[in-house]
Scaffold this active site. Sequence first.
Site: not given
Length: 408
Positions: A255, A291
Site C-alpha cells: 500500500k 483489481e
Amino acid sequence: MEGSAAVTGLNPDYLLPSSRRASPFLHSYTSSRSSFHRKHSSPFFHKFQKKLRLPSFNARQAVSPISKEEKEVPDLDWDNLGFAIVPTDYMYVMKSSHGGDFSNGELQRFGNIELSPSAGVLNYGQGLFEGLKAYRKEDGSILLFRPEENALRMRSGAERMCMPSPTVDQFVEAVKATVAANKRWVPPSGKGSLYIRPLLMGSGAVLGLAPSPEYTFLIYVSPVGNYFKEGIAPINLVIEHELHRATPGGTGGVKTIGNYAAVLKAQSAAKAKGYSDVLYLDCVHKKYLEEVSSCNIFVVKGNVISTPAIKGTILPGITRKSIIDVARSLGYEVEERFVAVDELLEADEVFCTGTAVVVSPVGSVTYLGKRTSYGDGVGVVSQQLYSVLTRLQMGLIEDKMNWTVSLS
C-alpha cells in the site's frame, strides 16, 4: 522521545506534560501562524475550525488538557456525512531513531506539518498508508476492526520500500490512543464510522537516491458517513486494457502512495464518461483480472466465488481477506486463482471489496465497448456478505471470528 506520552494507559484528558519539548518534526506548531500557513491552509479546514471552535495549532496548546468543549459531541449533521476530511482534535506522531526503531509516540493537536523540501517521501515517494475504521456500538462503546492486520500489512510494505516500521503492538496502541483522544468524533451507531489513516513516510532530508535517514509514523482520523446512504448500491465499471496499475516485481502488492497516483489518469477518464471506476487487467497477458483502482474484485458463479490470487501485483485487502472467511463460513466455495476476463462477462454476480465500501455490488462492466449487466445490480451474495460483515463490525452480532477490538 523525552517527555513523550506512552500510548499504554494514556489518559486522553491530560495528553502530555507541560514541560515536554516540541518534536522537531512538528516545529511548524509555533505560537503564531506563519504567513505560509495563513496563505495555504484549506478553506474547508477554516470553515470547520470556526464552526467547531477548533484550537489553533502550536506546541504550547499541544500539551494542554482537553477542554470542556472538546468533551462535547461535535455539531455535525451525522445523517449527511460524506466521505471527506473533517478536521478533528488530535493526531498521533512517532519518529524512528537512528537505529531504525520507533520510540514511544505522542498525541499532537491536529494540524499542518512541516517537511524539508528534500524529504524522502516528497522526492522519491518513500511512503505508505493504511485505512481502517472505528465504529460506535448501540451502547456507546467503540470497536476497532482487525487493526493488527493493518499493522502487519504496513510492516510488509515497509520492508519492500526499505523503511523501518512500528511494531504491531506500537501500531495498535497508537490507533487506540488516537481514537480515544478523538472519541467524540466517532459517529452515533448506524450513522457512519471514524476513518483512521496511519501514514509512514521518509521525513528525513535526502538528495541522492537512497533510503531516507529518518522516518515518521503519523495517524489522523476523520468521521465519515456510510459510503452508500441506502446500504449498498451498484457501480458501473469499465475495463482498462492499455494502462496498467502494477507490474510483476513492482509494488502493486503493497500500500505505497505511488500506486494510487498511477490510477488517477484512467479513473478520471472513466468518470468523465459516466463510469464509477476502472477495473485493471494483468500487464503480461492482458486477460486476467487484477483489481479496481482501490478495491479487490470478486466473481460469483453458482455457489463458487472466485477472486484473483495475491501474486505481488494485487493489494492483499483486509476486507477481501475477511469476506473470504465470511463467505466460507456461510457455505460458499471460494477460489483464489487467475480469473480471466471472459469469466467476468459470464458471471451471475460481481462485487468489489474495500475499507470504504465494505462490499460494493457491480451493476455493469464495459469491455472493449460492450456492456454486460448483472440483474438489478444488487445480487443475493453481495447483500448477504455486506450484511454479515457490517453487522459484525458494528457489534450487532456475536464476533465468533475474534476480529473486533473493544476500546475501553
